[in-house]
Design an enzyme around this catalytic site. Structure first.
Site, PDB file in Angstrom:
ATOM      1  NE  ARG A  67      -3.923   1.925   2.470  1.00 51.65           N
ATOM      2  CZ  ARG A  67      -3.988   2.891   3.395  1.00 51.65           C
ATOM      3  NH1 ARG A  67      -3.088   2.960   4.349  1.00 51.65           N
ATOM      4  NH2 ARG A  67      -4.955   3.781   3.350  1.00 51.65           N
ATOM      5  CG  HIS A  71      -1.310   5.203  -0.389  1.00 48.18           C
ATOM      6  ND1 HIS A  71      -2.042   5.763   0.629  1.00 48.18           N
ATOM      7  CD2 HIS A  71      -2.130   4.275  -0.954  1.00 48.18           C
ATOM      8  CE1 HIS A  71      -3.242   5.201   0.681  1.00 48.18           C
ATOM      9  NE2 HIS A  71      -3.312   4.284  -0.263  1.00 48.18           N
ATOM     10  CG  ASP A  72       6.323   6.996  -3.468  1.00 47.67           C
ATOM     11  OD1 ASP A  72       6.259   8.244  -3.352  1.00 47.67           O
ATOM     12  OD2 ASP A  72       7.307   6.423  -3.970  1.00 47.67           O
ATOM     13  N   GLY A  77       3.877  10.520  -8.891  1.00 50.54           N
ATOM     14  CA  GLY A  77       4.882   9.568  -9.370  1.00 50.54           C
ATOM     15  C   GLY A  77       5.694   8.918  -8.261  1.00 50.54           C
ATOM     16  CB  SER A  81       6.486  12.484  -2.340  1.00 48.38           C
ATOM     17  OG  SER A  81       5.469  11.709  -2.935  1.00 48.38           O
ATOM     18  CG  ASN A  99      -1.029   8.429   3.013  1.00 48.71           C
ATOM     19  OD1 ASN A  99      -1.327   7.324   2.568  1.00 48.71           O
ATOM     20  ND2 ASN A  99      -0.479   9.370   2.262  1.00 48.71           N
ATOM     21  N   PRO A 167      -7.320   7.149  -4.892  1.00 44.68           N
ATOM     22  CG  PRO A 167      -7.244   5.027  -5.870  1.00 44.68           C
ATOM     23  CD  PRO A 167      -6.407   6.211  -5.559  1.00 44.68           C
ATOM     24  CG  HIS A 197      -7.978  -4.011  -1.616  1.00 40.36           C
ATOM     25  ND1 HIS A 197      -9.031  -3.163  -1.917  1.00 40.36           N
ATOM     26  CD2 HIS A 197      -6.944  -3.206  -1.251  1.00 40.36           C
ATOM     27  CE1 HIS A 197      -8.637  -1.906  -1.747  1.00 40.36           C
ATOM     28  NE2 HIS A 197      -7.385  -1.904  -1.352  1.00 40.36           N
ATOM     29  CG  ASP A 250      -9.221 -12.722   0.727  1.00 42.14           C
ATOM     30  OD1 ASP A 250     -10.255 -13.342   1.042  1.00 42.14           O
ATOM     31  OD2 ASP A 250      -8.288 -13.229   0.078  1.00 42.14           O
ATOM     32  CB  SER A 253      -6.437 -16.287   2.292  1.00 44.23           C
ATOM     33  OG  SER A 253      -6.835 -15.704   1.054  1.00 44.23           O
ATOM     34  CG  ASP A 258      -5.563 -16.011  -2.024  1.00 49.67           C
ATOM     35  OD1 ASP A 258      -6.239 -14.954  -2.111  1.00 49.67           O
ATOM     36  OD2 ASP A 258      -5.646 -16.779  -1.052  1.00 49.67           O
TER      37      ASP A 258
END
Length: 330
Positions: A67, A71-72, A77, A81, A99, A167, A197, A250, A253, A258
């Protein structure tokens, strides 16, 4: 009638495709699989060991590192940061809404960076370390391995405001698609990268309205499978103090990478509204069904989209710098 000097539409499209084809390799050509082979030959081993130790210490860390990389790269780009602390000159991304109190793993990257600095000072960027760490986090959780292009440099600033580019689980599929598109990522990339996810947890506040007051109806989201709904209502009761409690993205698992994320969506047991929304659009629903049936194809496509993500807005050559400490510019 002439065309007034403009190319015909089909020629214009061909030209755009051709220029796009030229531009993509040029951006990537400055990155290289062997970038540090001479200058920091043990880099791979140091990062791999650091990630392994971090996941062994905290099984949630794999998802957190994936993540953090996302997020970076999604905010101006891949230039590290997200790792920067606030300064007098700027408010960084760590406290941006997506964040704040949820992004994790900074200390893992800092620790790996410190080990890398001992081995080869001022050679390897924090951004490359984070990109490598994310790929190992996927592989060590049971997902695909892929070779990581290297040679990114670190950016010199960050912006809390820019985290709005990320998003959100509360947004419509149309808005999320537009955000991916603005980064040069297409619908397939969105569906494939959402498959991350497959690991990790979400705080109750990110999906609680689905359980009790879906779209202001005063009732639960009708698409939620009933036993799944009652389990979630137990985990996240309708009181404010449950907001920061965690539920697995999930439930089948939570720590294993997966394709069951997609199986869950087919069975109406996706946790986030933004994930389950993939089943409401015929095009994305077809992709979800495909990946639920063919895990191997998901792994291949996920690796491809992660490479694409890792090449967004990179700084190379003399741009940016190699930070000595990931939380601050030199």
């Amino acid at each position: 009638m002439g065309h007034h000097g403009f190319p015909r539409p089909e020629m214009a499209i061909s030209l755009v495709l051709f220029l796009g084809f030229l531009a993509a390799p040029m951006a990537e050509s400055q990155l290289d699989y062997l970038f540090y082979d001479q200058s920091c030959p043990n880099l791979d081993m140091i990062v791999r060991w650091g990630v392994w130790a971090a996941i062994r210490n905290d099984s949630r860390m794999a998802a957190s590192l994936i993540r953090l990389h996302f997020h970076d790269c999604f905010v101006n780009g891949c230039e590290g940061s997200v790792l920067l602390d606030d300064t007098k000159g700027f408010k960084g991304e760590k406290n941006g809404l997506p964040n704040r109190n949820s992004a994790r793993g900074f200390e893992v990257i800092d620790s790996i960076k410190a080990d890398v600095e001992k081995a080869c000072p001022s050679i390897v960027s924090c951004t490359d370390i984070l990109t490598l760490a994310a790929s190992y986090a996927v592989g060590m959780s049971g997902g695909p391995y892929w070779r990581v292009l290297l040679g990114r440099r670190d950016g010199l600033t960050a912006s809390e405001e820019a985290t709005k580019q990320l998003p959100s689980p509360f947004e419509s599929l149309k808005d999320i698609t537009a955000k991916f598109s603005s980064q040069g990522l297409d619908l397939k990339d969105m569906v494939v990268l959402s498959g991350a996810h497959s690991v990790g947890f979400a705080q109750c506040f990110t999906f609680k309205r689905r359980l009790f007051n879906y779209q202001g109806s005063g009732k639960p989201d009708p698409t939620l499978e009933s036993s799944f709904l009652s389990n979630l209502q137990t985990t996240c009761p309708n009181v404010d103090k449950s907001n920061t409690k965690l539920a697995p993205l999930d439930y089948q698992s939570a720590y294993r990478f997966d394709n069951s994320y997609y199986t869950n969506l087919v069975n109406n047991t996706g946790l986030l509204e933004s994930d389950q929304a993939l089943m409401a659009n015929p095009q994305t629903a077809d992709m979800v069904k495909y990946y639920s049936a063919y895990p191997y194809r998901f792994y291949m496509d996920f690796a491809t989209s992660m490479v694409k993500l890792g090449n967004l807005g990179v700084l190379t050559g003399k741009d940016g710098q190699i930070r000595k400490i990931c939380g601050s510019v030199n």
